[in-house]
Design a protein around this motif. Structure first.
Motif, PDB file in Angstrom:
ATOM      1  N   VAL A   1     -49.611   8.291  40.591  1.00  0.00           N
ATOM      2  CA  VAL A   1     -48.214   8.470  40.198  1.00  0.00           C
ATOM      3  C   VAL A   1     -47.894   7.537  39.034  1.00  0.00           C
ATOM      4  CG1 VAL A   1     -45.816   8.223  40.963  1.00  0.00           C
ATOM      5  CG2 VAL A   1     -47.525   9.215  42.495  1.00  0.00           C
ATOM      6  N   GLY A   2     -47.280   8.101  38.003  1.00  0.00           N
ATOM      7  CA  GLY A   2     -46.900   7.331  36.826  1.00  0.00           C
ATOM      8  C   GLY A   2     -47.990   7.199  35.780  1.00  0.00           C
ATOM      9  N   GLN A   3     -49.146   7.797  36.030  1.00  0.00           N
ATOM     10  CA  GLN A   3     -50.261   7.722  35.093  1.00  0.00           C
ATOM     11  C   GLN A   3     -50.465   9.063  34.385  1.00  0.00           C
ATOM     12  OE1 GLN A   3     -53.342   6.335  37.859  1.00  0.00           O
ATOM     13  NE2 GLN A   3     -53.191   4.315  36.902  1.00  0.00           N
ATOM     14  N   VAL A   4     -51.296   9.052  33.344  1.00  0.00           N
ATOM     15  CA  VAL A   4     -51.628  10.269  32.609  1.00  0.00           C
ATOM     16  C   VAL A   4     -53.133  10.356  32.417  1.00  0.00           C
ATOM     17  CG1 VAL A   4     -49.453  10.391  31.319  1.00  0.00           C
ATOM     18  CG2 VAL A   4     -51.376   9.171  30.348  1.00  0.00           C
ATOM     19  N   ALA A   5     -53.590  11.559  32.121  1.00  0.00           N
ATOM     20  CA  ALA A   5     -55.003  11.759  31.810  1.00  0.00           C
ATOM     21  C   ALA A   5     -55.304  11.200  30.422  1.00  0.00           C
ATOM     22  CB  ALA A   5     -55.344  13.241  31.872  1.00  0.00           C
ATOM     23  N   GLU A   6     -56.535  10.789  30.219  1.00  0.00           N
ATOM     24  CA  GLU A   6     -56.970  10.240  28.922  1.00  0.00           C
ATOM     25  C   GLU A   6     -56.673  11.221  27.787  1.00  0.00           C
ATOM     26  OE1 GLU A   6     -58.264   7.679  26.168  1.00  0.00           O
ATOM     27  OE2 GLU A   6     -58.397   7.142  28.277  1.00  0.00           O
TER      28      GLU A   6
ATOM     29  N   ALA B   1     -53.835  12.734  22.853  1.00  0.00           N
ATOM     30  CA  ALA B   1     -53.055  13.719  22.098  1.00  0.00           C
ATOM     31  C   ALA B   1     -51.793  13.095  21.529  1.00  0.00           C
ATOM     32  CB  ALA B   1     -52.714  14.908  22.991  1.00  0.00           C
ATOM     33  N   LEU B   2     -51.119  12.273  22.322  1.00  0.00           N
ATOM     34  CA  LEU B   2     -49.915  11.603  21.826  1.00  0.00           C
ATOM     35  C   LEU B   2     -50.268  10.615  20.720  1.00  0.00           C
ATOM     36  CD1 LEU B   2     -46.890  11.110  21.921  1.00  0.00           C
ATOM     37  CD2 LEU B   2     -47.294   9.406  23.717  1.00  0.00           C
ATOM     38  N   ALA B   3     -51.327   9.858  20.906  1.00  0.00           N
ATOM     39  CA  ALA B   3     -51.751   8.892  19.883  1.00  0.00           C
ATOM     40  C   ALA B   3     -52.072   9.605  18.575  1.00  0.00           C
ATOM     41  CB  ALA B   3     -52.958   8.097  20.371  1.00  0.00           C
TER      42      ALA B   3
END
Length: 108
Positions: A7-12, A17-19
């Motif tokens: 919870v509260g995390q994202v996939a690499e 993609a955001l970076a």
């Protein structure tokens, strides 16, 4: 936000993609004097979409309402039955299995 599946995390891949979108937007911004308004608007929209996608990719906490209802239902059954071999009774191993399942569910 950290990378992971909790919870509260994202996939690499979502963080990358955001970076990447930020890097592209910064590149366009660094030469903003040479960009049309349409190009700046497009870059802004692309970055905004990347931010929205990233926010959607953040693992959300689940809704445990259904689980809680089933725990309550199982607990009622556990307290209603008696051990034995007669009609409406259960064998000890089945009662223990239900109690174990309730305990595991409550631990989630």
């Amino acid at each position: 936000v950290t990378v992971g599946d909790g919870v509260g995390q994202v996939a690499e891949v979502d963080l990358a993609a955001l970076a990447s979108a930020i890097e592209v937007a910064e590149g366009i911004y660094s030469v903003k004097e040479n960009q049309t308004q349409a190009q700046l608007d497009s870059a802004t929209n692309v970055l905004e979409n990347a931010i929205n996608a990233f926010n959607e990719a953040i693992v959300k906490a689940g809704n445990a309402t259904l689980l809680q209802g089933k725990i309550e239902e199982a607990t009622v059954r556990l307290n209603e039955v008696t051990v034995g071999s007669g009609v409406g009774q259960v064998v000890e191993v089945d009662l223990a299995a239900l109690a174990s399942a309730i305990e595991k569910a409550e631990g989630i």
